[in-house]
Enzyme design. Sequence first.
Site, mmCIF file in Angstrom:
data_model
loop_
_atom_site.group_PDB
_atom_site.id
_atom_site.type_symbol
_atom_site.label_atom_id
_atom_site.label_comp_id
_atom_site.label_asym_id
_atom_site.label_seq_id
_atom_site.Cartn_x
_atom_site.Cartn_y
_atom_site.Cartn_z
ATOM 1 N N ALA A 48 0.864 -1.173 0.000
ATOM 2 C CA ALA A 48 0.000 0.000 0.000
ATOM 3 C C ALA A 48 0.904 1.227 0.000
ATOM 4 O O ALA A 48 2.047 1.170 0.472
ATOM 5 C CB ALA A 48 -0.889 -0.019 1.237
ATOM 6 N N GLY A 58 0.583 -4.841 1.050
ATOM 7 C CA GLY A 58 -0.600 -4.894 0.192
ATOM 8 C C GLY A 58 -0.320 -5.568 -1.148
ATOM 9 O O GLY A 58 -1.242 -6.109 -1.773
ATOM 10 N N GLU A 101 -0.708 -9.118 -0.469
ATOM 11 C CA GLU A 101 -2.145 -9.334 -0.208
ATOM 12 C C GLU A 101 -2.954 -9.289 -1.505
ATOM 13 O O GLU A 101 -3.885 -10.074 -1.692
ATOM 14 C CB GLU A 101 -2.640 -8.275 0.780
ATOM 15 C CG GLU A 101 -1.983 -8.464 2.153
ATOM 16 C CD GLU A 101 -2.214 -7.286 3.084
ATOM 17 O OE1 GLU A 101 -1.829 -6.144 2.721
ATOM 18 O OE2 GLU A 101 -2.776 -7.477 4.158
ATOM 19 N N GLU A 160 4.607 -4.948 7.328
ATOM 20 C CA GLU A 160 3.894 -3.817 7.938
ATOM 21 C C GLU A 160 4.344 -3.541 9.365
ATOM 22 O O GLU A 160 4.325 -2.409 9.832
ATOM 23 C CB GLU A 160 2.379 -4.074 7.926
ATOM 24 C CG GLU A 160 1.732 -4.024 6.554
ATOM 25 C CD GLU A 160 1.690 -5.363 5.843
ATOM 26 O OE1 GLU A 160 2.480 -6.264 6.178
ATOM 27 O OE2 GLU A 160 0.861 -5.504 4.928
HETATM 28 N N1 CAA Z 1 4.644 3.105 -0.769
HETATM 29 C C1 CAA Z 1 5.082 4.229 -1.361
HETATM 30 N N2 CAA Z 1 6.248 4.314 -2.024
HETATM 31 C C2 CAA Z 1 7.018 3.219 -2.085
HETATM 32 C C3 CAA Z 1 6.637 1.999 -1.488
HETATM 33 C C4 CAA Z 1 5.371 1.952 -0.814
HETATM 34 N N3 CAA Z 1 4.894 0.838 -0.241
HETATM 35 N N4 CAA Z 1 7.609 1.085 -1.696
HETATM 36 C C5 CAA Z 1 8.548 1.714 -2.424
HETATM 37 N N5 CAA Z 1 8.217 2.994 -2.653
HETATM 38 C C6 CAA Z 1 8.975 4.021 -3.372
HETATM 39 C C7 CAA Z 1 10.170 4.511 -2.564
HETATM 40 O O1 CAA Z 1 9.768 5.498 -1.636
HETATM 41 C C8 CAA Z 1 11.061 5.050 -3.665
HETATM 42 O O2 CAA Z 1 10.556 6.317 -4.049
HETATM 43 P P1 CAA Z 1 11.586 7.571 -4.245
HETATM 44 O O3 CAA Z 1 12.413 7.168 -5.442
HETATM 45 O O4 CAA Z 1 10.659 8.702 -4.516
HETATM 46 O O5 CAA Z 1 12.370 7.662 -2.999
HETATM 47 C C9 CAA Z 1 10.818 4.093 -4.819
HETATM 48 O O6 CAA Z 1 9.568 3.450 -4.542
HETATM 49 C C10 CAA Z 1 11.888 3.019 -4.952
HETATM 50 O O7 CAA Z 1 12.010 2.359 -3.696
HETATM 51 P P2 CAA Z 1 13.385 2.149 -2.916
HETATM 52 O O8 CAA Z 1 14.339 3.243 -3.244
HETATM 53 O O9 CAA Z 1 13.064 1.919 -1.487
HETATM 54 O O10 CAA Z 1 13.898 0.797 -3.623
HETATM 55 P P3 CAA Z 1 14.865 -0.299 -2.999
HETATM 56 O O11 CAA Z 1 15.227 -1.192 -4.127
HETATM 57 O O12 CAA Z 1 15.961 0.330 -2.232
HETATM 58 O O13 CAA Z 1 13.955 -1.110 -1.962
HETATM 59 C C11 CAA Z 1 11.965 -2.237 -1.216
HETATM 60 C C12 CAA Z 1 12.879 -1.882 -2.421
HETATM 61 C C13 CAA Z 1 12.684 -3.228 -0.300
HETATM 62 C C14 CAA Z 1 10.729 -2.907 -1.805
HETATM 63 C C15 CAA Z 1 11.586 -0.957 -0.443
HETATM 64 O O14 CAA Z 1 11.116 0.007 -1.362
HETATM 65 C C16 CAA Z 1 10.564 -1.143 0.617
HETATM 66 O O15 CAA Z 1 10.845 -1.673 1.680
HETATM 67 N N6 CAA Z 1 9.304 -0.665 0.368
HETATM 68 C C17 CAA Z 1 8.232 -0.660 1.338
HETATM 69 C C18 CAA Z 1 7.682 -2.058 1.575
HETATM 70 C C19 CAA Z 1 6.600 -2.014 2.618
HETATM 71 O O16 CAA Z 1 6.809 -1.663 3.763
HETATM 72 N N7 CAA Z 1 5.363 -2.402 2.223
HETATM 73 C C20 CAA Z 1 4.228 -2.417 3.105
HETATM 74 C C21 CAA Z 1 3.448 -1.126 2.993
HETATM 75 S S1 CAA Z 1 2.153 -0.975 4.209
HETATM 76 C C22 CAA Z 1 0.905 -1.954 3.613
HETATM 77 O O17 CAA Z 1 0.987 -2.516 2.550
HETATM 78 C C23 CAA Z 1 -0.313 -2.056 4.508
HETATM 79 C C24 CAA Z 1 -1.261 -3.123 4.155
HETATM 80 O O18 CAA Z 1 -1.384 -4.159 4.772
HETATM 81 C C25 CAA Z 1 -2.171 -3.002 3.025
#
Ligand code: CAA
Length: 260
Positions: free
Chosen positions: A66, A111, A114, A134
């Site tokens: 998400a 998400g 999911e 999360e």
């Molecule tokens: N939401 C918004 N933006 C996101 C995102 C997310 N879930 N995941 C990645 N991005 C964005 C980053 O902010 C980044 O944007 P910028 O270039 O503007 O900084 C871009 O995508 C590229 O990401 P990274 O630079 O972080 O890429 P990476 O290769 O270094 O890492 C990753 C990849 C491990 C997937 C890392 O991006 C990450 O950990 N992302 C978040 C994963 C996460 O926590 N997901 C759960 C979200 S909460 C949820 O989903 C609730 C639910 O139950 C529904």
Amino acid sequence: MSYETITAEQRGAVTLVTLNRPKSLNALNSQVCEELIEAFAAFEADDSQGCAVLTGSGDKAFAAGADIKEMADKPAAEFYNEDFFSRWTSRLVKDTRKPWIAAVNGFALGGGCELAMMADFILASENAKFGQPEIKLGVAPGMGGSQRLTLAVGKAKAMEMCLTGRMMDAEEAERSGLVARVIPHDELLDEALKTAATIAGMPPMAAKVNKEMVNAAFEMGLDQGLLHERRLFQILTATEDKKEGMKAFIEKRDGNWKGR
Ligand code: CAA
């Protein structure tokens, strides 16, 4: 239909839907949700379409979760009053009776994992990574992860993944029952489209009924599920496609399906 955060195109009898926010690793915001609901409703309503494939654009992610940027400053009362995340299950899952496949081409986190689990099954590329991270954001799954992941891989692995946020690679995901098959990265989309075309070539009512029956195993007790299966089987025997399917078998030819 033109969308901003996804693309949808018809490939014969298969609808290919692609999450299209590669710069944010296809993070799922409210606009993605609404556009997916629209694309899947169009797929569901179009009799020429028999199966859909959902995948992510870019080489890195199916969906990294998400959209954290959308959620970061949102007040709790809004999450609650909007019943945030409810439309994914109520509209995308419950209103889609035709089969669809998630082709997971990279990260499927939070998400994203999911959403993949909402599909009827998952085909994963060798690069796929699944996780429910999360907890690291101070929250927990909200789109079904604690339930569907546990049903798919069992309590031990689901609990470990939710409590540590660790990712599962494609090989472990297949071994654990989360994905149907692992496919070389470059071949994933072709294989998913081919599999979807096979399903789209089946008698349409029988496809919906088979999907409904297997899903019932997750929603009902065994006695109730077995009765549900028998009744649906008996209903299918009244269709023209049943007569045609059995006749075609006996005459050693392919069936010509009517969808009724
Ligand atoms: N939401 C918004 N933006 C996101 C995102 C997310 N879930 N995941 C990645 N991005 C964005 C980053 O902010 C980044 O944007 P910028 O270039 O503007 O900084 C871009 O995508 C590229 O990401 P990274 O630079 O972080 O890429 P990476 O290769 O270094 O890492 C990753 C990849 C491990 C997937 C890392 O991006 C990450 O950990 N992302 C978040 C994963 C996460 O926590 N997901 C759960 C979200 S909460 C949820 O989903 C609730 C639910 O139950 C529904």
